[in-house]
Design a protein around this motif. Structure first.
Motif: not given
Length: 216
Positions: A44-70
């Motif tokens: 719900q917070m993602v849907e409302l934009g409370t948690i924003t979503v961005g696209t990683s510069a690291r492509g599929h297969g990179h071990v740090t392709a996905a990150v949650y940042t507080a």
């Protein structure tokens, strides 16, 4: 649809297979409750934009392709082209990766204080539990350190029968959980920070070696 829409819909999905796997996400580890309702709240917070979503510069297969940042950013960064509706092993890998990162978001939401390594242990168990409920076992051939984490996380889930037995209580002192913690601490991305205290508003800018190379 955007990645934000995809993630929000996934976490609140009524699809039978996805909803079943998300409903397995109910366990407590060292005082922190991982629960299905919490993931829906994150959706719900993602849907409302409370948690924003961005696209990683690291492509599929990179071990740090996905990150949650507080750090007051509350941002989930994911690789492009995620499949959050499919039933293939590759799609379930994407979905389990989102579960992993959203476990960090859930801890951030509750301002739960623990070590960076302990946060990773909880997140890897959640990801492994989701994957196991979808009959997929995560692995990272060619990357022994990451594969050791996946293997240890799946051992916790499988040996305890967590797919069928909900609301289990886990502790850092449990031998299987301790093995997973050791695998996390031994990973190149965590070796220097696993024992550091996580900040009250989340795990900070620590990047997770969750997203494995795709072998499907």
């Amino acid at each position: 649809m955007t990645a934000r829409d995809d993630i929000a819909q996934f976490l609140q999905s009524d699809d039978r297979a996805i909803a079943f796997a998300l409903a397995r996400l109910n366990f407590t580890i060292d005082g922190f409750a991982v629960d299905t309702a919490g993931f829906r709240k994150i959706g719900q917070m993602v849907e409302l934009g409370t948690i924003t979503v961005g696209t990683s510069a690291r492509g599929h297969g990179h071990v740090t392709a996905a990150v949650y940042t507080a750090l007051n950013r509350n941002r989930l960064t994911v690789p492009p082209g995620l499949d959050l509706t499919g039933r293939t092993a590759r799609a379930v890998s994407d979905q389990a990766m989102v579960v992993h990162e959203c476990t960090h978001a859930l801890m951030d939401y509750h301002r739960f204080q623990t070590s960076a390594g302990a946060q990773e242990v909880a997140a890897y168990i959640a990801g492994a539990l989701y994957a196991k409920a979808r009959a997929v076992v995560m692995s990272a051939p060619g990357d022994p350190q990451t594969d050791a984490i996946f293997s240890s996380a799946h051992a916790v889930v499988a040996n305890r029968g967590m797919v069928g037995r909900l609301n289990q209580t886990l502790a850092a002192a449990d031998p299987d959980v301790a093995l997973l913690a050791a695998a996390v601490a031994g990973h190149r991305e965590y070796a220097e920070v696993a024992d550091d205290p996580a900040r009250m508003d989340g795990i900070g800018d620590l990047m997770d070696p969750w997203y494995p190379a795709r072998y499907w």
